[in-house]
Design an enzyme around this catalytic site. Sequence first.
Site, mmCIF file in Angstrom:
data_model
loop_
_atom_site.group_PDB
_atom_site.id
_atom_site.type_symbol
_atom_site.label_atom_id
_atom_site.label_comp_id
_atom_site.label_asym_id
_atom_site.label_seq_id
_atom_site.Cartn_x
_atom_site.Cartn_y
_atom_site.Cartn_z
ATOM 1 N N GLY A 182 0.812 -1.221 0.000
ATOM 2 C CA GLY A 182 0.000 0.000 0.000
ATOM 3 C C GLY A 182 0.840 1.264 0.000
ATOM 4 N N GLY A 183 0.572 2.116 0.975
ATOM 5 C CA GLY A 183 1.282 3.389 1.056
ATOM 6 C C GLY A 183 2.785 3.200 1.200
ATOM 7 N N GLY A 230 14.823 8.903 -35.502
ATOM 8 C CA GLY A 230 14.276 9.527 -34.293
ATOM 9 C C GLY A 230 15.175 9.284 -33.098
ATOM 10 C CB ALA A 231 17.094 6.351 -32.007
HETATM 11 C C1 HXC Z 1 -2.220 -3.401 10.906
HETATM 12 C C2 HXC Z 1 -0.721 -5.009 10.256
HETATM 13 C C3 HXC Z 1 -0.777 -4.546 8.929
HETATM 14 C C4 HXC Z 1 -1.622 -3.437 8.640
HETATM 15 C C5 HXC Z 1 0.592 -6.203 9.002
HETATM 16 N N1 HXC Z 1 0.124 -6.035 10.254
HETATM 17 N N2 HXC Z 1 0.048 -5.317 8.175
HETATM 18 N N3 HXC Z 1 -1.433 -4.443 11.236
HETATM 19 N N4 HXC Z 1 -2.302 -2.899 9.665
HETATM 20 N N5 HXC Z 1 -1.691 -2.914 7.412
HETATM 21 C C6 HXC Z 1 0.480 -6.783 11.442
HETATM 22 C C7 HXC Z 1 -0.061 -8.205 11.422
HETATM 23 O O1 HXC Z 1 -1.380 -8.218 11.902
HETATM 24 C C8 HXC Z 1 0.905 -8.903 12.364
HETATM 25 O O2 HXC Z 1 0.566 -8.561 13.691
HETATM 26 C C9 HXC Z 1 2.225 -8.212 12.069
HETATM 27 O O3 HXC Z 1 1.900 -6.949 11.462
HETATM 28 C C10 HXC Z 1 3.096 -8.959 11.086
HETATM 29 O O4 HXC Z 1 2.295 -9.276 9.956
HETATM 30 P P1 HXC Z 1 2.286 -10.728 9.297
HETATM 31 O O5 HXC Z 1 1.157 -10.781 8.346
HETATM 32 O O6 HXC Z 1 2.342 -11.749 10.387
HETATM 33 O O7 HXC Z 1 3.679 -10.732 8.525
HETATM 34 P P2 HXC Z 1 4.040 -11.343 7.116
HETATM 35 O O8 HXC Z 1 3.530 -12.744 7.008
HETATM 36 O O9 HXC Z 1 5.496 -11.111 6.944
HETATM 37 O O10 HXC Z 1 3.234 -10.492 6.027
HETATM 38 C C11 HXC Z 1 3.477 -9.137 5.892
HETATM 39 C C12 HXC Z 1 2.439 -8.477 4.932
HETATM 40 C C13 HXC Z 1 1.011 -8.825 5.438
HETATM 41 C C14 HXC Z 1 2.643 -9.077 3.539
HETATM 42 C C15 HXC Z 1 2.724 -7.005 4.907
HETATM 43 O O11 HXC Z 1 0.931 -8.535 6.824
HETATM 44 C C16 HXC Z 1 -0.036 -8.063 4.720
HETATM 45 O O12 HXC Z 1 -0.427 -8.440 3.632
HETATM 46 N N6 HXC Z 1 -0.542 -6.981 5.342
HETATM 47 C C17 HXC Z 1 -1.619 -6.211 4.762
HETATM 48 C C18 HXC Z 1 -1.130 -5.392 3.636
HETATM 49 C C19 HXC Z 1 -2.146 -4.385 3.191
HETATM 50 O O13 HXC Z 1 -3.041 -4.750 2.404
HETATM 51 N N7 HXC Z 1 -2.074 -3.142 3.719
HETATM 52 C C20 HXC Z 1 -3.003 -2.099 3.520
HETATM 53 C C21 HXC Z 1 -2.609 -1.356 2.286
HETATM 54 S S1 HXC Z 1 -3.658 0.000 1.950
HETATM 55 P P3 HXC Z 1 0.776 -9.586 14.898
HETATM 56 O O14 HXC Z 1 0.277 -8.841 16.092
HETATM 57 O O15 HXC Z 1 -0.029 -10.784 14.553
HETATM 58 O O16 HXC Z 1 2.238 -9.871 14.927
HETATM 59 C C22 HXC Z 1 -2.682 1.355 2.175
HETATM 60 C C23 HXC Z 1 -3.333 2.638 1.858
HETATM 61 C C24 HXC Z 1 -2.470 3.546 1.089
HETATM 62 O O17 HXC Z 1 -1.589 1.285 2.594
HETATM 63 C C25 HXC Z 1 -2.947 3.693 -0.282
HETATM 64 C C26 HXC Z 1 -1.913 4.194 -1.213
HETATM 65 C C27 HXC Z 1 -2.388 4.688 -2.525
#
Ligand code: HXC
Length: 536
Positions: free
Chosen positions: A188-189, A423-424
């Site tokens: 994401g961000g 052109g290149a």
């Molecule tokens: C809250 C989060 C989190 C999130 C991970 N965690 N991502 N908590 N918000 N976005 C937490 C998990 O719950 C977990 O907590 C710990 O971090 C580690 O995560 P894991 O999943 O166990 O680790 P891993 O297997 O290495 O996977 C990492 C990951 C996955 C691939 C990043 O966590 C994931 O897919 N997260 C979601 C990604 C996502 O979709 N984010 C939102 C994007 S939208 P615990 O307590 O269990 O250890 C965005 C908006 C911006 O960002 C838009 C831009 C244009």
Amino acid sequence: MQDYCDERNPVANLYVFLDMEDKLNSLKARRAKAELGGGQKRIDAQHEKGKLTARERLALLLDEGSFEEFDTFVQHRCTNFGMEKSHTDGDGVVTGRGTIDGRIVYVFAQDFTVSGGSLSKTMSEKICKVMDMAMQCGAPFIGINDSGGARIQEGIDALAGYAEIFERNILCSGVIPQISGIFGPCAGGAVYSPALTDFTLMVKDTSYMFLTGPSVVKSVTGEVVSQEDLGGAWIHTSKSGVAHFAADNETEAIESLKKLLSFLPQNNLEEAPLKPTDDPVGRLEDSLNDFIPDNLNQAYDMYTVINSIVDDGDFFEVHASYAKNIIVGFAHMNGQSVGVVANQPKAMAGVLDINASRKAARFVRFCDAFNIPLVTLVDVPGFLCGTQQEYGGIITHGAKLLYAYGEATVPKVTVTLRKSYGGAHIVMSCKQLRGDINYAWPSANIAVMGADGAVGVLYGKELKDEVNPEKRAQLKAERTAEYNNLFANPYQAAQKGYIEDVIEPATTRFRVIRALEALRGKQQNVPAKKHDNLPL
Ligand code: HXC
């Protein structure tokens, strides 16, 4: 460890009764707790994955003892999903200021041990604070990302936080260098902010970039894919081009980051630092005189030319694994930082395609924004044609490189080694795109196209009408010789003043350095406008 100062629990707040020694001990204890982030167990898990912690990364990045941390005790303000019961001082990011080789930088490093480094509103405020300071002080901004993106529990607050960071990325763009390290799974961000910065470095096998991770992908589209295949370092440095560098481990990535910074100025009003060298300005590279193959279609390795003309043969390549038909990177020439752009005959004959055009355009624009002169080495057969490229928009993407060179006002020195067609030829920093000093080697061919193509267009009907195969072959050879006599040399261009000189290849280093020195202090303006409309 006793927390004497818990404003959320006034009954337990004994701080006011402590003497100074106890207060100092309390400070030390609280700092030590903050430094543990999500706790030892999570730190161990981070190490087991081959990753360092946020603080360990900053310790490697910054000069010893130079780090001044800000906002160590900041905590999130979220009360959703029971979050009010779990706080970590610093809230998953370490921010501050330090020096690299004595030069000031502003930094953040996300701490994956705290909620997966996910971004809360508070974290964004910490990051924005150092971005604002970097802008005000005209110093580079470096972010080490290790984050699951917007903290899901914070909802719109986390999104607002990212928007505030993006806005600053945009305002900083072209004013201070912004560099992003991707040191973990980033979503994401945590990938969009890096995409707005100038350079992105990844670490093989431990860092990933994607809009969202594999589990969310599976639930949304049903696609089953690993983190590596979705957004590993190989994917983004060679396939998508989203990232510029991939290192074998975090220590190497940080060394690369520091080296990259050594070629860059602090901001757009300064020049990059000079790097003293013992490499003589007048060093002749005799091997270049017979380096170009006689056969126009025979490949050679452009790296040999680059390495032999830059200071100490030290070329720092950017985007090395992506669009290998064009080479971009930094070097020093007589100590001055330069951006090198060169066609690579060894890869797809050095043709310009969509990826090469995008890669080089972005690099040229970066150099122009930060006062880094451009040295362009040309051996290009043209733009790649065909449906694949046309459907992909080669016209628009090729125009990006054209635009980038045409708008660049930094000193531009161009050397044509061999082919420079159509052109290149225009795109690769020709004279009329405000190329300042254009040289050619005696082996240069500067023309609308190569002889084969031209004879086919000009004499195709005549050749087709000749039914005798021998006569046809002879006619073709005559027409080709006629064309080559006229264009297979640099002198048509030299006669018209389109190149400044035809130079002996061995003298290239000296001639380019002297040209760059002649162009020091160059001033060139563009018409006033709100902003340009680059063909995106
Ligand atoms: C809250 C989060 C989190 C999130 C991970 N965690 N991502 N908590 N918000 N976005 C937490 C998990 O719950 C977990 O907590 C710990 O971090 C580690 O995560 P894991 O999943 O166990 O680790 P891993 O297997 O290495 O996977 C990492 C990951 C996955 C691939 C990043 O966590 C994931 O897919 N997260 C979601 C990604 C996502 O979709 N984010 C939102 C994007 S939208 P615990 O307590 O269990 O250890 C965005 C908006 C911006 O960002 C838009 C831009 C244009």
